[in-house]
Design a protein around this motif. Structure first.
Motif, PDB file in Angstrom:
ATOM      1  N   ALA A 169       0.852  -1.177   0.026  1.00  0.00           N
ATOM      2  CA  ALA A 169       0.184   0.009   0.014  1.00  0.00           C
ATOM      3  C   ALA A 169       0.928   1.218   0.078  1.00  0.00           C
ATOM      4  O   ALA A 169       1.643   1.429   0.974  1.00  0.00           O
ATOM      5  CB  ALA A 169      -1.018   0.019   1.314  1.00  0.00           C
ATOM      6  N   GLU A 170       0.841   2.006  -1.087  1.00  0.00           N
ATOM      7  CA  GLU A 170       1.589   3.157  -1.163  1.00  0.00           C
ATOM      8  C   GLU A 170       0.968   4.457  -1.004  1.00  0.00           C
ATOM      9  O   GLU A 170      -0.205   4.712  -1.154  1.00  0.00           O
ATOM     10  CB  GLU A 170       1.991   3.261  -2.764  1.00  0.00           C
ATOM     11  N   ARG A 171       1.516   5.377  -0.039  1.00  0.00           N
ATOM     12  CA  ARG A 171       1.276   6.595   0.337  1.00  0.00           C
ATOM     13  C   ARG A 171       2.009   7.847  -0.419  1.00  0.00           C
ATOM     14  O   ARG A 171       3.096   7.700  -0.484  1.00  0.00           O
ATOM     15  CB  ARG A 171       1.226   6.973   1.771  1.00  0.00           C
ATOM     16  N   ASN A 179      -2.463   1.274  -4.739  1.00  0.00           N
ATOM     17  CA  ASN A 179      -2.468  -0.257  -4.716  1.00  0.00           C
ATOM     18  C   ASN A 179      -1.168  -0.684  -5.512  1.00  0.00           C
ATOM     19  O   ASN A 179      -1.586  -0.779  -6.750  1.00  0.00           O
ATOM     20  CB  ASN A 179      -3.665  -1.138  -4.987  1.00  0.00           C
ATOM     21  N   SER A 180      -0.016  -0.717  -4.941  1.00  0.00           N
ATOM     22  CA  SER A 180       1.249  -0.647  -5.852  1.00  0.00           C
ATOM     23  C   SER A 180       1.805  -2.016  -5.549  1.00  0.00           C
ATOM     24  O   SER A 180       1.473  -2.922  -4.779  1.00  0.00           O
ATOM     25  CB  SER A 180       2.136   0.453  -5.356  1.00  0.00           C
ATOM     26  N   ALA A 181       3.034  -2.185  -6.568  1.00  0.00           N
ATOM     27  CA  ALA A 181       3.918  -3.278  -6.471  1.00  0.00           C
ATOM     28  C   ALA A 181       5.286  -2.758  -6.558  1.00  0.00           C
ATOM     29  O   ALA A 181       5.379  -1.828  -7.487  1.00  0.00           O
ATOM     30  CB  ALA A 181       3.624  -4.227  -7.187  1.00  0.00           C
ATOM     31  N   ILE A 182       6.006  -3.159  -5.602  1.00  0.00           N
ATOM     32  CA  ILE A 182       7.444  -2.539  -5.678  1.00  0.00           C
ATOM     33  C   ILE A 182       8.373  -3.660  -6.654  1.00  0.00           C
ATOM     34  O   ILE A 182       7.944  -4.876  -6.293  1.00  0.00           O
ATOM     35  CB  ILE A 182       7.724  -2.368  -4.116  1.00  0.00           C
ATOM     36  N   PHE A 183       9.345  -3.085  -7.128  1.00  0.00           N
ATOM     37  CA  PHE A 183      10.282  -4.122  -7.813  1.00  0.00           C
ATOM     38  C   PHE A 183      11.479  -3.794  -7.228  1.00  0.00           C
ATOM     39  O   PHE A 183      11.941  -2.289  -7.262  1.00  0.00           O
ATOM     40  CB  PHE A 183      10.307  -3.893  -9.451  1.00  0.00           C
TER      41      PHE A 183
END
Lengths: 296, 296
Positions: free
Chosen positions: A100-102, A109-113
């Protein structure tokens, strides 16, 4: 746990691992700690790319926007990304995980690489599902493709996979592998005795684009919302390399990332290649279609 | 034969029938005569829309371009279309059927749309498969949608179904039903114990677009080329209403055309509709994507 040791299965070269696990809403430190135990286990078993579910750190079923806001983090500096980046560097693996990105007053609603050398990228879910609309903004960073030593890696999250355009954007930008952190739920009309519609959509997208697709779903029931598990890894010919996993157990799926195989699967015979055969002259929405047509 | 009497199955309203049959290359009069027997049988059983396979009149495996040229007909005036149009008018049914089309010195792998009132339309296969490239020109009439009393009907042929854009073009032009005359062949990598990849692609396209899709395949082996049968009819939720049919028998599949059901299946919950949720702002290829991006 299924397929715990890719080396025993004769894999050569890089391996992707999909972690099927059950985050608990609000229990962020525990969720992250357990995800790192799984990353360690996958790395020990030979994985060089680890995919975790959607919203791994926070859980999914927020009571309201305030709860989501309190759990979300600034990227890339937040504590969850720091913990995953430390693990990626220590273990020498790439990690793709839902978070969860602020960003100021906005939530995504994110995904991190994360690469082992500390490179960090973000994908923001383009297609929000159900009550996510109450908490999150729709993604505004397109479909990214990350160039890595393992191949070109793209990301989609859950309901994004319902839109063939997402996989087309990945493929036409040269992606080899699409990682899908997901929180698949039961779909209307799903017969109990058939594979999930999510698996059908994933297989079709892999086949139509010659893409390897690695889906890590969560399982368990959270605040009354069931999740379906059944994580899977599909090759560029559309057939599963690993999974579908169980509906209700934590487990890890492994599959070899074989770039030659994936790219070869795009060629169907002497005359046909799934990407080169596209009729972009016809698809262009600006030119119109229909019969009788000015294009006849 | 399976499901021969739709009335016995409790269908109300219009019914689509998919004819799975085996044309023989070169035996045009016999192929057309047998197709008309099947249209009569389907009409007697209550069908108002009958779908026949790709290249129903000519067969598929041409030895060379000359053989294809000799069998192809001008549209809409050729003898095959006249015979089908007579049957459609006499029996009060719509017919969608594959036919080899001659236009001057050019050949097209086409499908004809015929209404009971004598309206005739043509679709030309956009995506040619394998040695079809040696005989046919790629289609140049876009993806047509025909407004009928049964709903809005579009057409795709065989390998067209490998391209999600085809179904998107049909859906975004308001199609309810896509008829697919096809000559599916075995695909590379197809496991013997799983449904055909063609079924997976069809189910995914139906679900992602809220479209009913009615596929009539041929069976049998022609000049060494096997065909896989397994015709099927899928509803807008992606699940089969009829079929997959057998791999090797002539048979007719029937399903109700329930426009309210098809259109309802596009709504997944209070917030989500498979067509309205499209992020056309992101898909537009002219605007670009990627991360970091000017769209962030």
């Amino acid at each position: 746990m299924l397929q715990r040791n890719p080396a025993e299965r004769g894999f050569e070269g890089p391996v992707v691992a999909c972690i099927q696990m059950e985050p608990h809403v609000g229990a962020k430190r525990e969720n992250v700690a357990r995800s790192i135990q799984y990353i360690e286990e996958a790395a020990k078993s030979g994985a060089s790319l680890v995919v975790l579910p959607e919203l791994t750190n926070t859980g999914y079923v927020f009571a309201d926007r305030e709860e989501a806001f309190a759990l979300a983090e600034d990227l890339p500096g937040g504590e969850t990304v720091q913990a995953w980046a430390d693990a990626a560097q220590r273990l020498g693996v790439h990690v793709v995980a839902g978070i969860a990105e602020r960003d100021g007053k906005r939530l995504y609603n994110s995904a991190i690489f994360i690469s082992p050398s500390g490179r960090v990228g973000v994908y923001r879910k383009l297609h929000l599902w159900d009550r996510e609309h109450l908490f999150f903004e729709p993604g505004n960073r397109g479909v990214p493709v990350f160039d890595t030593s393992l191949g070109r890696i793209s990301i989609a999250i859950c309901y994004d996979g319902w839109f063939p355009e997402v996989y087309r954007l990945a493929a036409t930008q040269g992606a080899d592998v699409v990682c899908v952190p997901t929180n698949w739920v039961p779909m209307p009309g799903q017969p109990a005795d058939r594979p999930a519609m999510a698996a059908t959509l994933t297989m079709a997208a892999a086949h139509s684009n010659g893409l390897m697709i690695a889906c890590a779903n969560r399982m368990g029931t959270e605040r009354g919302q069931p999740f379906i598990g059944q994580s899977l890894i599909v090759s560029g010919d559309g057939w599963p390399l690993a999974g579908p996993a169980s509906c209700d157990q934590e487990e890890i799926l492994y599959a070899a990332i074989d770039l030659q195989r994936i790219r070869s699967e795009r060629t169907l015979n002497t005359f046909n290649h799934v990407l080169r055969d596209r009729r972009t002259d016809v698809y262009d929405p600006m030119l119109g279609t229909g019969w009788p047509s000015s294009r006849a």
